[in-house]
Design an enzyme around this catalytic site. Structure first.
Site, mmCIF file in Angstrom:
data_model
loop_
_atom_site.group_PDB
_atom_site.id
_atom_site.type_symbol
_atom_site.label_atom_id
_atom_site.label_comp_id
_atom_site.label_asym_id
_atom_site.label_seq_id
_atom_site.Cartn_x
_atom_site.Cartn_y
_atom_site.Cartn_z
ATOM 1 N N CYS B 17 0.844 -1.190 0.000
ATOM 2 C CA CYS B 17 0.000 0.000 0.000
ATOM 3 C C CYS B 17 0.883 1.244 0.000
ATOM 4 C CB CYS B 17 -0.895 -0.014 1.236
ATOM 5 S SG CYS B 17 -1.935 1.420 1.438
ATOM 6 N N PRO B 18 0.610 2.293 -0.734
ATOM 7 C CA PRO B 18 -0.565 2.500 -1.603
ATOM 8 C C PRO B 18 -0.294 2.177 -3.060
ATOM 9 C CG PRO B 18 0.600 4.574 -1.405
ATOM 10 C CD PRO B 18 1.447 3.521 -0.692
#
Lengths: 182, 79
Positions: B17-18
């Site tokens: 992430c992200p």
């Protein structure tokens, strides 16, 4: 005749939808903190929003401002107080302390090593992606003045501007998401 | 698997992430509207994040599959 009324109604409906006041798909974030961990969180949120098509606008104020200094740049003509602030505050995003477990700089080194091992994006990479995604950065003019920072020591970033509280409030008023990173 | 052909397979394995969501937002424009991208990822968060991204960005997740360690997400470009 009825077909034409229907089409007129449809047209009016469309216009009404455009007039309806309501929050825009926008993230207004105040980055108050100058801690590494919180800066990472702020930048992940900002790039995530950009990816989702939510327009991110970041307002950097107080300690957050120091994260936008460029370590390779020099500012001239500072008074003594500004020079002292310049020495005491971190020179850019790669010198930020952790808000917890800083341990005289060992903490940030450990976090950075861990992130690298997990292949997580570094702050440098996050700023690069933010620039690609059109994340806007606005810097509080008063914080710049208070900390004695000059514009010539701030990072090169394509969507960067300086502002005051009214700019933030005007953006926040129409933003569907508002965050304060303290 | 549903009745569609895959225009492109993108490998996001190893990215946490992200990045998977950032990458799909940048890569979705590389196929035409209506076409399907297969995304390979090792980030379990993507199982929740891709549908959230699709909903907000106006695209469509057709299905997700998991085999040892790799998640396959089938994304249709809607607009």
């Amino acid at each position: 005749m009825s077909a034409s009324i229907e089409s007129q109604v449809a047209e009016l409906r469309e216009q009404m939808a455009g007039l309806r006041p309501g929050p825009e798909s926008k993230l207004a974030m105040i980055v108050f903190s100058g801690s590494l961990d919180k800066m990472i969180a702020a930048m992940i949120l900002a790039t995530g929003a950009g990816a989702m098509g939510i327009k991110p606008i970041l307002f950097f104020t107080f300690w957050g401002t120091a994260a936008l200094r460029d370590a390779s740049k020099r500012a001239r003509g500072k008074d003594l107080m500004s020079k002292m602030f310049g020495w005491m505050l971190p020179k850019g995003r790669n010198r930020l302390p952790l808000s917890q477990m800083n341990m005289l700089g060992m903490g940030p080194a450990m976090i950075k090593g861990l992130m690298k091992r997990k292949n997580a994006a570094s702050l440098d990479q996050l700023f690069e992606i933010a620039a690609q995604l059109g994340v806007e950065i606005k810097i509080c003019e008063m914080s710049m003045d208070l900390m004695g920072f000059q514009r010539e020591e701030i990072i090169d970033y394509p969507h960067l501007d300086y502002c005051g509280v009214a700019t933030y409030l005007a953006e926040a008023q129409t933003a569907s998401i508002q965050l304060f990173i303290s | 698997m549903g009745d569609y052909s895959i225009a492109k397979t993108l490998d996001y394995k190893g990215l946490p992430c992200p990045m998977p969501v950032v990458k799909i937002s940048q890569d979705i424009g590389s196929v035409d509207v209506g076409e399907v991208i297969e995304v390979l990822t090792t980030d379990p968060g993507s199982l929740a994040d891709f549908p959230a991204w699709a909903k907000t960005s106006g695209n469509e997740i057709l299905e997700t599959q998991q085999d040892e360690g790799t998640i396959h997400i089938f994304v249709r470009r809607v607009k």
